[in-house]
Design an enzyme around this catalytic site. Structure first.
Site, mmCIF file in Angstrom:
data_model
loop_
_atom_site.group_PDB
_atom_site.id
_atom_site.type_symbol
_atom_site.label_atom_id
_atom_site.label_comp_id
_atom_site.label_asym_id
_atom_site.label_seq_id
_atom_site.Cartn_x
_atom_site.Cartn_y
_atom_site.Cartn_z
ATOM 1 N N LYS A 190 37.559 42.207 111.455
ATOM 2 C CA LYS A 190 36.783 43.463 111.493
ATOM 3 C C LYS A 190 37.483 44.502 110.610
ATOM 4 C CE LYS A 190 35.447 47.622 113.141
ATOM 5 N NZ LYS A 190 35.981 48.933 112.732
ATOM 6 N N ASP B 58 24.015 44.154 100.016
ATOM 7 C CA ASP B 58 23.503 43.896 101.363
ATOM 8 C C ASP B 58 24.669 43.526 102.285
ATOM 9 O OD1 ASP B 58 22.402 42.751 103.619
ATOM 10 O OD2 ASP B 58 20.866 41.633 102.543
HETATM 11 C C1 MEV Z 1 39.776 49.297 113.365
HETATM 12 O O1 MEV Z 1 38.558 49.671 112.784
HETATM 13 C C2 MEV Z 1 40.307 48.061 112.704
HETATM 14 C C3 MEV Z 1 41.571 47.493 113.321
HETATM 15 O O2 MEV Z 1 41.395 47.251 114.715
HETATM 16 C C4 MEV Z 1 41.868 46.208 112.586
HETATM 17 C C5 MEV Z 1 42.985 45.391 113.172
HETATM 18 O O3 MEV Z 1 43.249 45.476 114.387
HETATM 19 O O4 MEV Z 1 43.574 44.621 112.387
HETATM 20 C C6 MEV Z 1 42.719 48.447 113.199
#
Ligand code: MEV
Length: 437
Positions: A278, A294
């Protein structure tokens, strides 16, 4: 009770706003005012945006920012990012600066193959279907000549069509698995048009075939795949471990080891891998959005790739070898720098100009770097100070805006919180205190 509406799409924009405000919101006047506040005064520009989708009421702003100082293959880039999450751009900029003095990012295109499939059902003899396919394959390709002519001039086109027997997975199920090169276009329209043409040709050839005992081929659907494991780019950073010495509270050895451990955890633990990835997508999506691509297609394809071996795992990797720390990503990215929104949205045009009018391959490399940089910044915080310190500092302005702080108050409180822990309660307390003085 609200009753369904007939012909909503035919109402004018004003009428749509009136209807939605009246039926679904409490403060009708405020809803109408807020929606209209975001209208652009340039009516031509507004019309352009209105026509991107159906039933448009207004525009939805997201910040468009720049992360400068990205040294990629010895060339300096300033990367446009569109994202709402505080600290993402700051983190990208910080990672860019960190690697600027350590050789920068290196990237390699590992493939540019796009995929589409014609899914169909066939109850007859499998071997005869295979012979029939071998016979008509050149016809399938030539049937799409009008569609492929321009793409071929640009160096792309259909790379292959293969018959895949999927009957072990689903009774009577086959597919034409088709691969394409679409050059600087993402290629969705090109691919889908070709596939629909293949489907038509397949059906009519089957009808006329003397080979097939049961000529009935039932086409289920023809559509590109957003899973593009061979449209792949690698981005990498590397430096001697002793050069990772930014944080005085950590030796570079410990820092490097913890970075590798963090990646290893994401490789074996799906709960961590999802969050790890993420963070990568924070960087990837922001550039994908800024360049009018996209992001849903990218997200779907990337996460499928992260599970390609049966377990969801990290998209990045890290190692320490002979005193060198290396950190890299391999990520599938089907992107375009022509077609679609790229020539329509004025901000996308600016973003692409800032990126020096990249080819699709170049854009793949820039986006992969943004993802790698974001992941580096996130893990670096996680294994050192923790994520909240930086995150809450960035979130401070959001909180102060919500509390209605003036510019002067914001300045004072930002200064104050340089030395203090940021929590909602503490910010509120400091704000009230400042107001009462
Ligand atoms: C937050 O948007 C993204 C993180 O949680 C990514 C990660 O934990 O590596 C900081």
């Amino acid at each position: 009770m609200i009753s369904p509406i007939e012909g909503f799409s035919k109402l004018t924009k004003e009428e749509k706003i009136d209807w939605i405000a009246k039926h679904y919101t409490v403060d009708v006047a405020t809803t109408k005012r807020v929606l209209k506040t975001y209208w652009n005064t340039d009516s031509k520009l507004q019309k352009l945006h209105d026509e991107f989708i159906e039933n448009t009421l207004t525009n939805y702003y997201l910040p468009f920012a720049i992360a400068p100082n990205f040294l990629i293959n010895n060339k300096l880039y300033a990367i446009p990012m569109v994202i709402e999450e505080s600290s993402v751009v700051a983190a990208a900029s910080k990672a860019a600066k960190f690697w600027l003095n350590r050789g920068g990012f290196k990237t390699t295109i590992l493939g540019t193959e796009k995929v589409g499939q014609v899914h169909f059902m066939y109850k007859g003899n499998q071997e005869k279907l295979r012979l029939f396919f071998d016979e008509i394959k050149p016809k399938l390709i030539s049937s799409a000549i009008l569609l492929t002519k321009n793409m071929e001039k640009r160096g792309g086109g259909i790379s292959n069509i293969a018959l895949r027997n999927k009957t072990a997975d689903l009774k009577n199920y086959y597919q034409l698995h088709c691969t394409f090169e679409t050059m600087d276009a993402m290629g969705a329209n090109f691919i889908n048009s070709c596939l629909e043409q293949f489907a038509k040709c397949l059906k009519s050839e089957a009808k006329n075939s003397t080979l097939l005992s049961d000529p009935e081929i039932e086409i289920v659907m023809s559509i590109l795949s957003n899973y593009v494991p061979n449209c792949l780019v690698k981005a990498e950073v590397s430096c001697p471990v002793e050069e990772l010495n930014e944080d005085a509270s950590f030796s570079s050895d410990v820092f490097a080891r913890k970075m590798v451990q963090a990646v290893e955890i994401a490789k074996v633990e799906p709960y961590r891998a999802v969050t790890h990835n993420k963070g990568i997508m924070n960087g990837v999506d922001a550039v994908v959005l800024a360049t009018g691509n996209d992001f849903r297609a990218i997200e779907a394809g990337v996460h499928a790739y992260a599970s390609k071996n049966g377990n969801y795992t990290s998209l990045t990797d890290a190692k320490i070898e002979n005193g060198m720390f290396t950190f890299w990503i391999e990520i599938p990215l089907a992107l375009g720098t022509i077609g679609g929104l790229t020539s329509l949205h004025p901000l996308v045009k600016v973003a692409l100009e800032i990126l020096q009018k990249p080819s699709a391959e170049e854009l793949m490399q820039l986006v992969a770097v943004a993802g790698l940089a974001q992941n580096f910044a996130a893990i670096r915080s996680l294994v050192t100070t923790g994520i909240q310190q930086g995150h809450m500092k960035m979130h401070l302005l959001n909180m102060l805006n919500q509390m209605g702080a003036t510019e002067e108050e914001k300045k004072k409180l930002v200064h104050h919180f340089k030395e203090h822990t940021v929590t909602h309660a503490l910010v509120n307390e400091a704000f009230q205190k400042l107001r009462s003085n």
